[in-house]
Motif scaffolding. Structure first.
Motif, PDB file in Angstrom:
ATOM      1  N   SER A   1      43.618  40.954  44.316  1.00 21.20           N
ATOM      2  CA  SER A   1      42.999  41.861  43.344  1.00 21.20           C
ATOM      3  C   SER A   1      43.807  43.143  43.247  1.00 21.20           C
TER       4      SER A   1
ATOM      5  N   SER B   1      43.356  47.547  30.655  1.00 18.14           N
ATOM      6  CA  SER B   1      43.094  47.443  32.083  1.00 18.14           C
ATOM      7  C   SER B   1      42.704  46.012  32.417  1.00 18.14           C
TER       8      SER B   1
ATOM      9  N   THR C   1      41.144  40.267  31.828  1.00 16.03           N
ATOM     10  CA  THR C   1      40.425  41.487  31.474  1.00 16.03           C
ATOM     11  C   THR C   1      38.922  41.245  31.533  1.00 16.03           C
ATOM     12  N   SER C   2      38.168  42.301  31.283  1.00 17.19           N
ATOM     13  CA  SER C   2      36.705  42.185  31.337  1.00 17.19           C
ATOM     14  C   SER C   2      36.155  41.304  30.228  1.00 17.19           C
TER      15      SER C   2
ATOM     16  N   GLY D   1      46.502  37.565  35.519  1.00 20.48           N
ATOM     17  CA  GLY D   1      45.516  38.616  35.271  1.00 20.48           C
ATOM     18  C   GLY D   1      44.490  38.217  34.237  1.00 20.48           C
TER      19      GLY D   1
ATOM     20  N   GLU E   1      42.481  42.917  35.893  1.00 22.41           N
ATOM     21  CA  GLU E   1      42.545  42.600  37.315  1.00 22.41           C
ATOM     22  C   GLU E   1      43.571  41.497  37.511  1.00 22.41           C
TER      23      GLU E   1
ATOM     24  N   THR F   1      44.201  46.098  40.293  1.00 24.91           N
ATOM     25  CA  THR F   1      43.621  46.568  39.037  1.00 24.91           C
ATOM     26  C   THR F   1      44.581  47.544  38.369  1.00 24.91           C
ATOM     27  N   THR F   2      44.963  47.227  37.146  1.00 29.45           N
ATOM     28  CA  THR F   2      45.819  48.136  36.382  1.00 29.45           C
ATOM     29  C   THR F   2      44.974  49.255  35.779  1.00 29.45           C
ATOM     30  N   ASP F   3      45.579  50.436  35.590  1.00 32.29           N
ATOM     31  CA  ASP F   3      44.853  51.590  35.069  1.00 32.29           C
ATOM     32  C   ASP F   3      44.733  51.512  33.558  1.00 32.29           C
TER      33      ASP F   3
END
Length: 753
Positions: A469, A176, A499-500, A497, A178, A471-473
């Protein structure tokens, strides 16, 4: 050493070599780290070999950066020992693998000790260590999938375009993230390529600085007994030092006060431009006035007080220049003078009587017959409110209601589409052409419920879609629908993109949007006042095998518009050319108001039955001639007057005036090099090459550095900035120098001299 030799296609020798180390049992280094590669991707497992040549022992394995990231204990056997290291984001972007082993010194007696005499050096080594650096790549794989219509790969303007974004880690596992999605015209990107580095490189950052050191704690230390010093003795020493510093500062302050109060002898008939004032008392006066009048906030006119700095002493600049005149301000009279007036260049002018209003060049009463109006521009830093787009935003329902009534911003040139801005920052274009009132009412109602606004006053932008923004699942996918703008062009979809855990990546895809019938304009970068040009029009016809196409060109310059229509008869599909003769003349009102140029707005309309296409382009119109400057500079205090006359034999047009004020001569000279460029510098930079500008900056910086080196500002931050400018100018000249020692006229090494 492994060496390879060969020849290239031009029979030139090519060689390369690689140094390889071979280790055996006689190697003095008993612990080594062996790896087939030193660069890994996040998620991989690094298989590393720890080669140990002594008896089995316990080793401490640490993963180090600016600190110890993690560690583990490993039992080493004699010979190779495999170590599997999972590469995680914690180890990125770089890390050092360090292994440390402590061994016991063998205690031998008798003949065995004599036999091992040759190995005393090895027996003494109780601590063994090895370090090897590694790099971790953290690339987020981003893909863009565009769903095109079945059986037809051609996309048309106004069509909804489904886009699917997929994000995976380096091993292909979905993650996942953003993602931002932008759709930009190819023509803009081809002319102005992106200068920013890739998002993965930005978040990867610079390599870690190794701050962990490994060593043995078996050391000799001597700590003798000490006696403390009496605290009262230390306090008395500090008190005496502080008292001496206060006396020194007080004496310096009294000297400065006496110099500031000393009268200044000013010759009223002297040329103010002849030499700059460098008396220390004048510097103190400058500081006092700057603190009272807000030197850069307002330009003080019509008062006995006030102060103006300059760009240095002497006469320089084009044309004939005058000088400043005035007297030293009387602060007592200034504080009680009710006739002083501050001119705020951004409005909010206080009321003043006609007697206190200064007369500027251009007033008939003071300078005779003059018909040209001068524009006064004062350099000042001002914070621009970030609500410009809010002032142009319109509620969708109100805009639609005005459209139905035949008025408002959605009627006319914005009839085909209008830009929409959503609360989350998403921007796209709502097509208006070819939609019924009911369809528009439904779309507008949905936008109003979502809190979106319309921006009909903004011209067509090169960015057709922007979503900050997405957000991919958990499967790494996200789908959006992009409404294609009403334009025939090629678009580039850009997705970036992260990631966290800051794994970043980006991707691009291209789509071509075109109509069966559309027109293009062939226009230069700019026109010159008085030009007569044949504007070329290209009609792309893929709709009619035979028939007539109506082509209309509307040209608007200032408040005047001309419309010309032509009928193009075609016998087949293809590309057809025609021209429109146009005259370009700057509006008289713009010339009188000092506007240095204007714009020509072209609106091309191509129509064949129900099919039609509209194109709008804007091209600047530059004045005919070269820019000429008349400059008056210097240092003065009091009411000031400057006379500027154009060079002899020149009838100037579009005149403008720029006033630059500085606290001191030195600071004004620094601003010439370090501050944003003035008009003169900006226009000269358009004609001069990079080498010319570098040489000019270098000579000015060296002279100013020599001037400041003899003052108290020799160690100021400005001097360091000057040194940086000098070094950068020299580097630019060295880079642009050709092999024979000269420079090309463009300043680039690849061009002829």
């Amino acid at each position: 050493i492994l060496r390879v030799e060969g020849e290239d296609r031009f029979q030139n020798p090519v060689t390369d070599e690689l140094e390889v180390q071979v280790s055996d049992q006689d190697d003095a280094i008993r612990l080594r780290i062996l790896a087939d590669r030193h660069t890994f991707k996040e998620g991989e497992v690094a298989n590393i070999v720890l080669h140990w040549r002594k008896k089995p022992a316990l080793a401490l394995v640490t993963f180090e950066g600016s600190r110890i990231l993690k560690y583990q204990l490993v039992n080493l056997q004699t010979g190779p020992n495999k170590l599997a290291v999972p590469i995680s984001h914690q180890l990125a972007p770089t890390f050092e693998l360090a292994v440390a082993v402590m061994t016991n010194r063998p205690v031998e007696e008798g003949p065995a000790a004599a036999d091992n005499a040759d190995h005393d050096a090895e027996a003494i080594r109780l601590f063994h260590s090895a370090i090897s650096p590694f790099t971790v790549e953290r690339q987020l794989n981003v893909t863009i999938a565009v769903q095109r219509p079945a059986g037809n790969n051609t996309l048309t303007p106004g069509q909804p375009l489904p886009v699917t974004i997929t994000t995976t880690d380096p091993q292909g596992n979905p993650v996942s993230a953003e993602v931002s999605l932008a759709m930009i015209e190819n023509s803009l990107l081809s002319r102005f390529p992106a200068t920013l580095e890739k998002i993965s490189a930005f978040f990867r950052g610079s390599p870690r600085r190794w701050a962990v050191r490994t060593g043995s704690s078996v050391e000799f230390s001597y700590r003798p007994k000490t006696k403390p010093i009496n605290a009262q003795l230390l306090a008395e020493a500090d008190r005496r030092e502080l008292e001496a510093e206060e006396k020194r500062l007080l004496a310096a302050s009294e000297i400065r006060s006496n110099r500031a109060l000393r009268p200044i002898d000013v010759d009223e008939n002297a040329d103010r431009f002849a030499n700059s004032i460098s008396d220390p008392a004048f510097e103190a006066l400058n500081a006092t006035i700057a603190g009272q009048s807000g030197l850069f906030g307002n330009l003080l006119l019509g008062m006995d007080g006030g102060m103006a700095g300059g760009l240095g002493g002497g006469r320089f600049g084009g044309g004939s220049t005058g000088g400043f005149g005035g007297s030293v301000p009387d602060f007592k009279k200034q504080s009680s003078n009710s006739g002083e007036r501050a001119l705020d260049p951004f409005g909010n002018q206080p009321n003043a009587s006609a007697a206190t209003t200064p007369q500027l060049p251009g007033d008939k009463d003071s300078f005779g017959e003059m018909t040209t109006t001068l524009s006064l521009v004062i350099s000042q830093t001002q914070e621009i409110a970030p609500s410009t787009w809010r002032e142009q935003a319109i509620d969708p329902r109100l805009a639609l209601k005005s459209r139905f009534a035949g008025r408002g911003p959605l009627v006319g040139k914005n009839r085909r589409e209008v830009q929409v801005l959503q609360p989350d920052g998403t921007s796209w274009y709502l097509p208006l052409h070819g939609r019924s009132d009911k369809e528009l009412a439904t779309a507008v109602d949905q936008l109003a419920q979502a809190g979106a606004v319309l921006l009909p006053h903004l011209p067509a932008q090169e960015t057709g879609y922007w979503n900050p923004s997405i957000t991919t699942d958990e499967k790494g996918q996200a789908s959006v629908t992009v409404t294609l703008p009403e334009r025939t062009t090629a678009w580039t979809l850009q997705a970036k993109g992260i990631t966290s855990n800051t794994m970043a990546g980006q991707a691009e895809d291209e789509v071509i949007v075109k109509k069966d019938l559309f027109g293009q304009l062939k226009l230069p970068m700019a026109f010159t006042d008085g030009d007569q040009a044949h504007v070329g029009v290209t009609v792309h016809n893929d709709a009619l095998d035979a028939g007539e196409i109506e082509v209309t060109l509307k040209t608007t310059i200032g408040d005047k518009s001309t419309v010309e229509k032509k009928v193009l008869t075609v016998q087949s599909r293809g590309v057809h050319e025609l021209t429109f003769k146009q005259n370009f003349k700057l509006p008289v009102q713009d010339v009188r108001q000092g506007t240095p140029g204007s714009n020509a707005v072209f609106e091309l309309s191509v129509r064949a039955g129900e099919r039609n296409d509209t194109l709008e382009r804007t091209v600047p119109i530059q004045p005919d001639g070269m820019l000429v400057y008349s400059i008056a500079t210097g240092s003065a205090a009091g009411t000031i007057t400057a006379f500027l006359n154009p060079p002899a034999g020149i009838d100037p047009a579009s005149q403008q005036l720029q006033v630059i004020i500085g606290p001191t001569v030195e600071q004004s000279l620094l601003d010439v090099l370090l501050a944003p460029p003035t008009w003169c510098q900006s226009e000269a930079g358009k004609l001069a090459s990079g080498a010319d500008s570098a040489v000019s900056d270098l000579m000015a910086a060296l002279a100013l550095q020599q001037l400041l080196s003899a003052t108290r500002d020799a160690e100021s931050p400005h001097t360091q900035s000057l040194d940086t400018r000098i070094r950068s100018s020299i580097s630019l000249l060295v880079t642009g120098q050709r092999d024979e020692g000269g420079w090309s006229w463009t300043g680039q090494p690849g061009f002829p001299a």
